[in-house]
Design a protein around this motif. Structure first.
Motif, PDB file in Angstrom:
ATOM      1  N   SER A 127      44.145  36.921  44.811  1.00 35.55           N
ATOM      2  CA  SER A 127      44.402  38.050  45.626  1.00 35.55           C
ATOM      3  C   SER A 127      44.066  39.443  45.041  1.00 35.55           C
ATOM      4  O   SER A 127      44.198  39.830  44.084  1.00 35.55           O
ATOM      5  CB  SER A 127      46.143  38.434  45.875  1.00 35.55           C
ATOM      6  OG  SER A 127      46.254  39.354  46.577  1.00 35.55           O
ATOM      7  N   SER A 128      43.261  40.304  45.954  1.00 36.73           N
ATOM      8  CA  SER A 128      42.633  41.445  45.626  1.00 36.73           C
ATOM      9  C   SER A 128      43.517  42.767  45.782  1.00 36.73           C
ATOM     10  O   SER A 128      43.301  43.904  45.225  1.00 36.73           O
ATOM     11  CB  SER A 128      41.447  41.932  46.332  1.00 36.73           C
ATOM     12  OG  SER A 128      41.924  42.013  47.611  1.00 36.73           O
ATOM     13  N   GLY A 129      44.504  42.697  46.640  1.00 33.00           N
ATOM     14  CA  GLY A 129      45.650  43.586  46.835  1.00 33.00           C
ATOM     15  C   GLY A 129      45.211  44.413  47.977  1.00 33.00           C
ATOM     16  O   GLY A 129      45.784  45.322  48.528  1.00 33.00           O
ATOM     17  N   LYS A 130      43.772  44.303  48.556  1.00 35.41           N
ATOM     18  CA  LYS A 130      43.260  44.964  49.836  1.00 35.41           C
ATOM     19  C   LYS A 130      44.060  44.961  50.874  1.00 35.41           C
ATOM     20  O   LYS A 130      44.205  46.220  51.428  1.00 35.41           O
ATOM     21  CB  LYS A 130      41.837  44.473  50.068  1.00 35.41           C
ATOM     22  CG  LYS A 130      40.956  45.148  48.997  1.00 35.41           C
ATOM     23  CD  LYS A 130      39.488  44.506  49.354  1.00 35.41           C
ATOM     24  CE  LYS A 130      38.591  44.616  48.468  1.00 35.41           C
ATOM     25  NZ  LYS A 130      37.088  43.797  48.786  1.00 35.41           N
ATOM     26  N   GLY A 133      49.036  42.291  46.383  1.00 41.23           N
ATOM     27  CA  GLY A 133      48.280  41.800  44.980  1.00 41.23           C
ATOM     28  C   GLY A 133      49.068  40.436  44.518  1.00 41.23           C
ATOM     29  O   GLY A 133      49.650  39.843  45.103  1.00 41.23           O
ATOM     30  N   PRO A 134      48.623  40.112  43.489  1.00 40.32           N
ATOM     31  CA  PRO A 134      48.941  38.645  42.877  1.00 40.32           C
ATOM     32  C   PRO A 134      50.010  39.251  41.975  1.00 40.32           C
ATOM     33  O   PRO A 134      50.494  40.269  41.600  1.00 40.32           O
ATOM     34  CB  PRO A 134      47.481  38.419  42.258  1.00 40.32           C
ATOM     35  CG  PRO A 134      47.151  39.635  41.551  1.00 40.32           C
ATOM     36  CD  PRO A 134      47.299  40.705  42.647  1.00 40.32           C
ATOM     37  N   THR A 135      50.748  38.140  41.375  1.00 41.49           N
ATOM     38  CA  THR A 135      51.407  38.266  40.222  1.00 41.49           C
ATOM     39  C   THR A 135      50.841  37.318  39.071  1.00 41.49           C
ATOM     40  O   THR A 135      50.253  36.382  39.408  1.00 41.49           O
ATOM     41  CB  THR A 135      53.149  37.627  40.368  1.00 41.49           C
ATOM     42  OG1 THR A 135      53.138  36.378  40.650  1.00 41.49           O
ATOM     43  CG2 THR A 135      53.592  38.468  41.508  1.00 41.49           C
ATOM     44  N   ARG A 136      51.382  37.721  37.853  1.00 36.35           N
ATOM     45  CA  ARG A 136      50.644  37.047  36.631  1.00 36.35           C
ATOM     46  C   ARG A 136      52.111  36.181  36.113  1.00 36.35           C
ATOM     47  O   ARG A 136      53.075  36.991  35.826  1.00 36.35           O
ATOM     48  CB  ARG A 136      50.231  37.741  35.557  1.00 36.35           C
ATOM     49  CG  ARG A 136      48.835  38.153  36.041  1.00 36.35           C
ATOM     50  CD  ARG A 136      47.910  39.106  35.365  1.00 36.35           C
ATOM     51  NE  ARG A 136      46.715  39.683  35.633  1.00 36.35           N
ATOM     52  CZ  ARG A 136      45.837  40.382  35.151  1.00 36.35           C
ATOM     53  NH1 ARG A 136      46.240  40.806  34.185  1.00 36.35           N
ATOM     54  NH2 ARG A 136      44.808  40.547  35.612  1.00 36.35           N
ATOM     55  N   GLU A 137      51.958  35.285  35.608  1.00 36.75           N
ATOM     56  CA  GLU A 137      53.120  34.393  35.033  1.00 36.75           C
ATOM     57  C   GLU A 137      52.529  33.973  33.822  1.00 36.75           C
ATOM     58  O   GLU A 137      51.579  33.044  33.433  1.00 36.75           O
ATOM     59  CB  GLU A 137      53.701  33.271  35.998  1.00 36.75           C
ATOM     60  CG  GLU A 137      53.763  33.463  37.422  1.00 36.75           C
ATOM     61  CD  GLU A 137      54.837  34.559  37.785  1.00 36.75           C
ATOM     62  OE1 GLU A 137      55.758  34.612  36.978  1.00 36.75           O
ATOM     63  OE2 GLU A 137      54.807  35.490  38.638  1.00 36.75           O
ATOM     64  N   PRO A 145      48.917  43.279  39.356  1.00 39.87           N
ATOM     65  CA  PRO A 145      47.713  43.985  38.750  1.00 39.87           C
ATOM     66  C   PRO A 145      46.372  43.657  39.680  1.00 39.87           C
ATOM     67  O   PRO A 145      46.138  42.514  40.051  1.00 39.87           O
ATOM     68  CB  PRO A 145      47.866  42.568  37.538  1.00 39.87           C
ATOM     69  CG  PRO A 145      48.566  41.547  37.695  1.00 39.87           C
ATOM     70  CD  PRO A 145      49.312  41.819  38.608  1.00 39.87           C
ATOM     71  N   VAL A 146      46.060  44.726  40.259  1.00 41.06           N
ATOM     72  CA  VAL A 146      44.918  45.100  40.934  1.00 41.06           C
ATOM     73  C   VAL A 146      44.117  46.253  40.586  1.00 41.06           C
ATOM     74  O   VAL A 146      44.662  47.077  39.692  1.00 41.06           O
ATOM     75  CB  VAL A 146      45.458  45.397  42.641  1.00 41.06           C
ATOM     76  CG1 VAL A 146      46.044  43.960  42.938  1.00 41.06           C
ATOM     77  CG2 VAL A 146      46.118  46.402  42.769  1.00 41.06           C
ATOM     78  N   ASN A 147      42.886  46.259  41.017  1.00 37.64           N
ATOM     79  CA  ASN A 147      41.948  47.275  40.948  1.00 37.64           C
ATOM     80  C   ASN A 147      41.968  48.297  41.796  1.00 37.64           C
ATOM     81  O   ASN A 147      40.586  48.310  42.475  1.00 37.64           O
ATOM     82  CB  ASN A 147      40.549  46.880  40.273  1.00 37.64           C
ATOM     83  CG  ASN A 147      40.263  46.791  38.812  1.00 37.64           C
ATOM     84  OD1 ASN A 147      40.724  47.870  38.196  1.00 37.64           O
ATOM     85  ND2 ASN A 147      39.934  45.779  38.303  1.00 37.64           N
ATOM     86  N   LEU A 148      42.960  49.051  42.307  1.00 34.36           N
ATOM     87  CA  LEU A 148      42.587  49.634  43.592  1.00 34.36           C
ATOM     88  C   LEU A 148      43.551  50.979  43.331  1.00 34.36           C
ATOM     89  O   LEU A 148      44.141  51.244  42.351  1.00 34.36           O
ATOM     90  CB  LEU A 148      43.451  49.025  44.675  1.00 34.36           C
ATOM     91  CG  LEU A 148      42.767  47.654  45.154  1.00 34.36           C
ATOM     92  CD1 LEU A 148      43.525  47.064  46.129  1.00 34.36           C
ATOM     93  CD2 LEU A 148      41.418  47.844  45.758  1.00 34.36           C
TER      94      LEU A 148
END
Ligand code: C5P
Length: 205
Positions: A24-27, A8-12, A49-52
């Protein structure tokens, strides 16, 4: 074998409601974690943070920023682990995070950024595998990156190609090794690519 997979991504965050991130979706990372678990490995999935949904048999640790992700990885990684860095870690973060939402009038014209730690480069374990999403010169930069970060392999893909990269269910990738050898793969589902990655890593044991 213990697999630690980042995904997934990171958030800053700049303030509590604004952040720098990427699509990035994290898939891909979740698929690697799922396939490693199916192969009987113990799997820790450190997810931005992803929706999986968490794949079966996988222990998931949710994080937000790159620094959180590094801390979580260090918490579960041991000398004999395999680390697969699939996450699209934000390379920079705002130098200052405001404790409350900045009003428009208070927003600086420019935001000062500082470099985030490189998770893959800053830990030691049995085997490390990286991903490289690029928009140009994909293969040229990957072998050098492999050597610099002491990786056994980089899975490189050009995210501008149709069917490759962020959010899609398929990927078009190449395995790049530190000696410059390249194995080009056809377009395939992220699940199938994940299986190939786990199979390749298993050959190193
Ligand atoms: O150097 P680059 O960011 O292209 O390298 C990508 C690889 O390094 C990915 O495997 C990614 O997960 C990892 N990485 C990391 N920490 C960073 C940046 C990238 O672990 N701060």
């Amino acid at each position: 074998m213990r697999f630690v997979v980042t995904a997934g991504p990171t958030r800053e965050f700049l303030d509590p409601v604004r952040f720098l991130s990427n699509p990035s979706s994290g898939k891909m990372g979740f698929a690697v974690a799922e396939e490693a678990a199916k192969s009987g490995h113990e799997v820790f999935l450190v997810a931005g943070p992803v929706n999986l949904k968490t794949p079966k048999g996988v222990k998931r640790i949710d994080v937000t920023s790159a620094r959180d992700m590094l801390k979580a990885v260090k918490g579960v990684l041991d000398r004999d682990s395999v680390l697969v860095g699939v996450a699209a870690v934000a390379d920079f973060r705002p130098k200052v995070k405001a404790a409350r939402k900045l009003h428009k009038g208070e927003m600086p014209e420019t935001i000062e950024l500082v470099r985030n730690p490189d998770i893959l480069a800053s830990v030691k374990c049995r085997h490390k595998v990286g991903f490289a999403a690029e928009t140009d010169r994909v293969l040229e930069s990957a072998a050098g990156k492999c050597r610099r970060k002491r990786l056994g392999m980089i899975v490189a893909n050009d995210v501008t190609r149709p069917g490759a990269g962020f959010g899609t269910d398929t990927n078009l990738a190449s395995f790049v090794f530190p000696d410059g050898n390249v194995e080009r793969l056809p377009i395939m589902s992220k699940r199938r690519l994940a299986r190939k990655i786990v199979e390749r890593i298993s050959k190193w044991f």
